[in-house]
Design a protein around this motif. Sequence first.
Motif, PDB file in Angstrom:
ATOM      1  N   ALA A 144       0.835  -1.206   0.000  1.00 56.83           N
ATOM      2  CA  ALA A 144       0.000   0.000   0.000  1.00 56.83           C
ATOM      3  C   ALA A 144       0.866   1.251   0.000  1.00 56.83           C
ATOM      4  O   ALA A 144       0.564   2.229  -0.703  1.00 56.83           O
ATOM      5  N   ILE A 145       1.949   1.242   0.769  1.00 57.41           N
ATOM      6  CA  ILE A 145       2.860   2.383   0.783  1.00 57.41           C
ATOM      7  C   ILE A 145       3.504   2.551  -0.593  1.00 57.41           C
ATOM      8  O   ILE A 145       3.542   3.663  -1.148  1.00 57.41           O
ATOM      9  N   ILE A 146       3.985   1.476  -1.160  1.00 57.81           N
ATOM     10  CA  ILE A 146       4.637   1.532  -2.473  1.00 57.81           C
ATOM     11  C   ILE A 146       3.652   1.975  -3.557  1.00 57.81           C
ATOM     12  O   ILE A 146       3.981   2.811  -4.402  1.00 57.81           O
ATOM     13  N   LEU A 147       2.440   1.434  -3.516  1.00 61.41           N
ATOM     14  CA  LEU A 147       1.417   1.823  -4.492  1.00 61.41           C
ATOM     15  C   LEU A 147       1.110   3.314  -4.386  1.00 61.41           C
ATOM     16  O   LEU A 147       0.919   3.994  -5.400  1.00 61.41           O
ATOM     17  N   GLY A 148       1.078   3.820  -3.165  1.00 60.48           N
ATOM     18  CA  GLY A 148       0.848   5.251  -2.977  1.00 60.48           C
ATOM     19  C   GLY A 148       1.916   6.088  -3.648  1.00 60.48           C
ATOM     20  O   GLY A 148       1.624   7.093  -4.300  1.00 60.48           O
TER      21      GLY A 148
END
Length: 83
Positions: free
Chosen positions: A32-36
């Motif tokens: 989720a952090i990387i996708l953000g």
Amino acid sequence: MGYEIVLWLLLTLAAATDLIWGKIFNALTLPAIILGFIVRFLERGTDSVLIALWAVAVAFLLFFPLYFIKAMSAGDVKLLMAV
């Protein structure tokens, strides 16, 4: 509108795993952090990613002490960093 759906899905899955297994898994929070970061870069460019990096760093600095004193778990800290 799509961002809110993804955020609610993330929070719902995190709540479910926390209730069922007592933890929020890295397989949920780290992507989720990387996708953000990826979405910010694709939509707004490099400067926006730098702002997002600062936001993640600030969230870490605010919530890591709570993990350190055992008031939160590491998964909670990473979830707040993703949000």
